[in-house]
Design an enzyme around this catalytic site. Sequence first.
Site, PDB file in Angstrom:
ATOM      1  N   ILE C 588      28.470  77.546   8.176  1.00 26.21           N
ATOM      2  CA  ILE C 588      28.546  77.828   6.747  1.00 26.21           C
ATOM      3  C   ILE C 588      29.544  78.968   6.543  1.00 26.21           C
ATOM      4  O   ILE C 588      29.345  80.085   7.030  1.00 26.21           O
ATOM      5  CB  ILE C 588      27.155  78.220   6.206  1.00 26.21           C
ATOM      6  CG1 ILE C 588      26.185  77.036   6.318  1.00 26.21           C
ATOM      7  CG2 ILE C 588      27.258  78.686   4.758  1.00 26.21           C
ATOM      8  CD1 ILE C 588      26.554  75.819   5.494  1.00 26.21           C
ATOM      9  N   ASN C 590      30.518  80.354   3.614  1.00 18.66           N
ATOM     10  CA  ASN C 590      30.065  81.321   2.611  1.00 18.66           C
ATOM     11  C   ASN C 590      28.649  80.959   2.176  1.00 18.66           C
ATOM     12  O   ASN C 590      28.443  80.048   1.388  1.00 18.66           O
ATOM     13  CB  ASN C 590      31.020  81.296   1.404  1.00 18.66           C
ATOM     14  CG  ASN C 590      30.671  82.374   0.382  1.00 18.66           C
ATOM     15  OD1 ASN C 590      29.514  82.803   0.278  1.00 18.66           O
ATOM     16  ND2 ASN C 590      31.673  82.810  -0.359  1.00 18.66           N
ATOM     17  N   THR C 593      27.978  80.709  -1.855  1.00 16.38           N
ATOM     18  CA  THR C 593      28.467  79.559  -2.619  1.00 16.38           C
ATOM     19  C   THR C 593      27.914  78.252  -2.048  1.00 16.38           C
ATOM     20  O   THR C 593      27.684  77.304  -2.792  1.00 16.38           O
ATOM     21  CB  THR C 593      30.004  79.523  -2.645  1.00 16.38           C
ATOM     22  OG1 THR C 593      30.492  79.556  -1.301  1.00 16.38           O
ATOM     23  CG2 THR C 593      30.558  80.709  -3.419  1.00 16.38           C
ATOM     24  N   GLY C 661      30.160  70.261   5.563  1.00 18.10           N
ATOM     25  CA  GLY C 661      30.236  70.038   4.127  1.00 18.10           C
ATOM     26  C   GLY C 661      28.864  69.998   3.499  1.00 18.10           C
ATOM     27  O   GLY C 661      27.921  69.444   4.063  1.00 18.10           O
ATOM     28  N   GLU C 664      27.262  67.112  -0.959  1.00 19.85           N
ATOM     29  CA  GLU C 664      26.538  65.919  -1.337  1.00 19.85           C
ATOM     30  C   GLU C 664      25.141  65.784  -0.760  1.00 19.85           C
ATOM     31  O   GLU C 664      24.276  65.167  -1.358  1.00 19.85           O
ATOM     32  CB  GLU C 664      27.399  64.682  -0.982  1.00 19.85           C
ATOM     33  CG  GLU C 664      28.403  64.446  -2.090  1.00 19.85           C
ATOM     34  CD  GLU C 664      29.673  63.761  -1.659  1.00 19.85           C
ATOM     35  OE1 GLU C 664      30.333  64.309  -0.757  1.00 19.85           O
ATOM     36  OE2 GLU C 664      30.001  62.722  -2.219  1.00 19.85           O
TER      37      GLU C 664
END
Lengths: 181, 331, 707
Positions: C588, C590, C593, C661, C664
């Site tokens: 990760i 950040n 966010t 990512g 989603e």
Amino acid sequence: MNTDTRSMVRITVNGKVHEQQIDHRSTLLDLLRETLRLTGTKKGCDHGQCGACTVLVDGQRVLSCLKLVVTLDDASVVTIEGLDTDGVHPLQEAFVARDALQCGYCTPGQVCSAIGAMDEARRGWPSLVTPDLANAEVELSTLSREEIRERMSGNLCRCGAYPSIVDAIEDVARQDANGTV
Amino acid sequence: MKPLSYARPRTQAEAAALVRRSPDAVFIAGGTNLTDLMKLDVVTPDLLVDVQDLDLTELTHHEWGTVVGAGVTNAGLAGDIGIRRRYPLVSEAILAGASGQIRNAASIAGNLLQRTRCGYFQDVTKPCNKRSPGSGCPAIAGAHRELGVLGTSEHCVATHPSDMAVALAALDAVVRVRRATGSVSALTLDELYRLPGDRPDRDTTLEPGDLVTAVELPAPTGAPSRYRKVRDRTSFAFALVSVAAMLKVEDGVAVDVRLAYGGVAPRPWRARTAEAALLGERPTDSLITQALQAEFATARPLPDNAFKINLAASLTRAVVRDLAPAQKAGR
Amino acid sequence: MTSTNQAVTRLDGPDKVTGRARYAVEYGANDVAYAWPVQATCARGRLDRAETDAALAVPGVLDVLTHENVLRLHADGEISPAHMGALPDLLLLQSKDLVFRGQLVAAVIAETPEAAREGAAAVVVVTEAEHARLELTVGDDEAIVPDITNDLSPGHVARGDADRDFADAPVRLDTTYSTAANFAMPMEPHAAMATWDGDRLTVHASDQGPPWTAMTLAGLLGLPPSNVEVVAEYVGGGFGSKAAPRPPIMLAVLAARLVGRPVKVALNRQQSTSLTTYRGPSRQRIRIGAGTDGRISSVIHETTGQTSRLTTYADQTVSATRLMYRAEHCRTTTNVLPLDVPTPAWVRAPGEAPGMFALESAMDELAVQLGMDPIELRVLNEPETDPESGLPFTSRNLVSCLRIGAERFGWSDRRPEPGATSDGRWRLGMGVAAATYPHYLFPSTATARVDSAHRYTVRIGAADIGTGARTALHQIAADALKVPMSDVRIELGRASHGSAPFAGGSMGTASWGAAIESACRELRRRISAGGGIPDEGLEAGAETLEVMTPSNFSRHAYGAHFAAVRVDRDTGEVQVDRMLGVFATGRIINPLTAKSQAVGAMIMGMGMALMEAAEPDTRFGGFVTQDLAGYHVPAHADVRDIDAMFLTEEDPNLGPIAGRGVGEIGIVGTAAAITNAIHNATGIRIKDLPVRAENLLLRVAVKAGER
């Protein structure tokens, strides 16, 4: 009867007086965005269903997409660009600190709405979830998260920043001992 | 939206004359529903007559009742401490509707006279008898889940979307109207709103130039009240079904009972049949069920909104359970 | 100290909270004009003509764009391969065939938005309407099994003999689910401003991928790619719907060409429903065969969706089913029925979101049938390698997500028998569901520059649509350059910055970050090789070559969703008290966010579960639900206690950024966690989304009001 389709309107926006011919169909939102180039106020739905266009008119939060400019002669409007003439409003800082935004498109409306909502709470106005309607006292500094959520429900955020937005408003409301926010 | 002219008269007489003279003139107050409908070309006025200078913002409490000027905002009415103490039902209902921003702008008269949110009414590219008489009602065989079951007709199944009006109906409020001719009328909500029949384009009995000037609330009865609204999301959504209930119980029996429903009919639906069945009786679940059955006996449910009948009954039982025990505890 | 792995506040936060951030149609332009669409009101037919005299007579109207005066597009021009599905909808006014209600048939261009709108209402469109097919049904003769679905997997996939195994299985579950069509409804509706300068075109667009959009526009317009600039500095959300150029962008381009002035197009919500795509509805059937011990031997997942007459689009609704659980036999089949409807396409986790609602609901049903805890059932069926490909996972950690989530959420407080817990008028319940999302990487370019004052500028064509990419990439650049973030300026959102994939598929940070890291490292090498920085500065570019081809690993993110709900005994109203998502998504960049993004996706999943329904108009075509008053998305009051956390993972086989990512996976499985919780609260199994009060009411209330 006056059959003109335009009228001269005098309107103050962020402290600046504008006097101009206005098409009677023009909404405050389109005046701000297209004529005055104050694009911080957003057009999310244009039908009063999302809150992105929220501004303060004579101190109260309203939807600029549903306000015809011609009805606002002599009114005073404050937009996201004019919240704090000295710099950044504490609530704007809180939004950044709490990551209370993602795409940012609903954000100016959220901020303006929250400022209006905090002022309403400060004046003792209730919401649907206020425990005792008969009690005139609604304390901004102790406003519950449920109260904040209900009062802010006219501002949609599709990115889902809601919990952080409530965090940011709570941060600022908690400091509201003397109504200086 | 076509170009239009604008007037901001100083007197009610002048305002009425302007609207009466011009077939496509309309009054504008807060504009929250009108502007929306103008953008959709559902309403196509050639003249807007702004009522903001007509001194319609009185809000006064008296022993005999309360007068609310037609130009008072929804927020102003809901937030008034006198209203909150005397008629909490009105505050609750208003606060259950729309959003803070809309309540700040919308007027009382505008709230009463707002139009249905039926999706076909709002889409000028589709038929709608309310918007374009004789064109047909696609909702009956189409999307009608949100629409009405009571007071509807084969021509229209639209609902009135107001929450406030449901509370006003329960409270026996009276709408003061300055007729275009200058006379003054006082209408109950059942007299103000008309059922669609074969003329669904006419929501109310008002004639062009008739101006709603105020709403009068009779003296509070002191009966405990509750407004509850079921909707598809927790806030900022129109009612599937809502109920404004007032119930006073003495010695276990209902001595004052008022029930009005939102989301089920073309007007706020005062359930006088159900009230009569409950008055003087113990408000048990089974009696409420029977009372609601009687009230909805004339309903014309459609496949996707028939649930509203069950929902209204279930909601009523729940609200009465909330209202009745509070009184047993010695109030 | 590094800049990555830190909770850095959003770089563009100050610009967004003050209203300074400029979105597509917020740029000034001299002489700008406004275009307003005129749309077909029949769902199928032929356009005869658009009569424009009355519109042209409206004061302020400049011209009317019609099929007669429109620029001819190069339908066979070279476009981004990612836009093949979007292409037919972009060929505005090129044909007189009308294939869905709402299709563009003309557009009025005027000096003011008011005049454009008034003019549009005055255009008379003459069409010959034909009978239209508008209703999605299962088992229709015209339905096809597509060669490939959206994730490039085939429409029909089988391992073993699932049908035979299921027939003989000791424990069998055979169940159907449906999901409503969903709109992306980003807060900024689709919008664009196009400006022509000779044969050079600049488009300020609300778009998720400026470089690919520029390529496609150039191809369709017959221009050299370098002649088209697409700018998307700020984008008010997209959720997949802006990942390809959609009609509003092309309309601005064609209208600007016609009038020789910059033209703005800003759709309203009504127009958006037919001109910007949607998530198609699904009708799904799942069969699971298992032993009495809960070991799954076969899974059959079939889905039917709809597509338009323009293109065969099919969500990858059944793909996740092939790899979630150890089942020796598996068959998945995708059916798609062409109808006279607007074209469905990408909306956040296209396929995975509706498909995993079905699979994870079925797992809950199976657990109930077996009398097992739903977490234990999933753990029992955890595969060691990817059941579809046989490849090892780069990492999986689904079991950890479930276990850690259960601990955090208080799963042990859950009583397995439905309806056992209540709080006054509320029935309470808890549910769980698993989640997965594939890891994609796309080639990308980036440049890094340093001036003689040691100020760094990093450029990439990518767009930050609210994901936090601008901030995460800034962090990655600073670390790669080994300087503080304050020394680095990051510039995004321009096609001219070089090719980069769109913001979508949860692949942005990894794909773009790899290119930025590579460019920054190369710049550092040049700085040290040259012994310093010359007066004119130094620049380095990078182009990554990783592609999506299968590697020796199965690369997916995993997660677990937990939900606690309350259901009103009297009215069927549902409130979600708490949600927790635990995700294994690799590194990760950040945490601040990333968490926002995951929580936001979970909220969208809540919307999918409880309220989002785009109701098709099966009489006239298009949708009955056309605005945000009818299409409910979650509001503040719906969102109570929602938390997301990420497992600490090291995944060296993922690529340079090592992150999978987070955009989603938060919406995958969320709806099932909620409906599984509703089952736990009430005993009622929700099989059709969204949940409606009446679906719960009818089973709990006594019958009343029967005529």
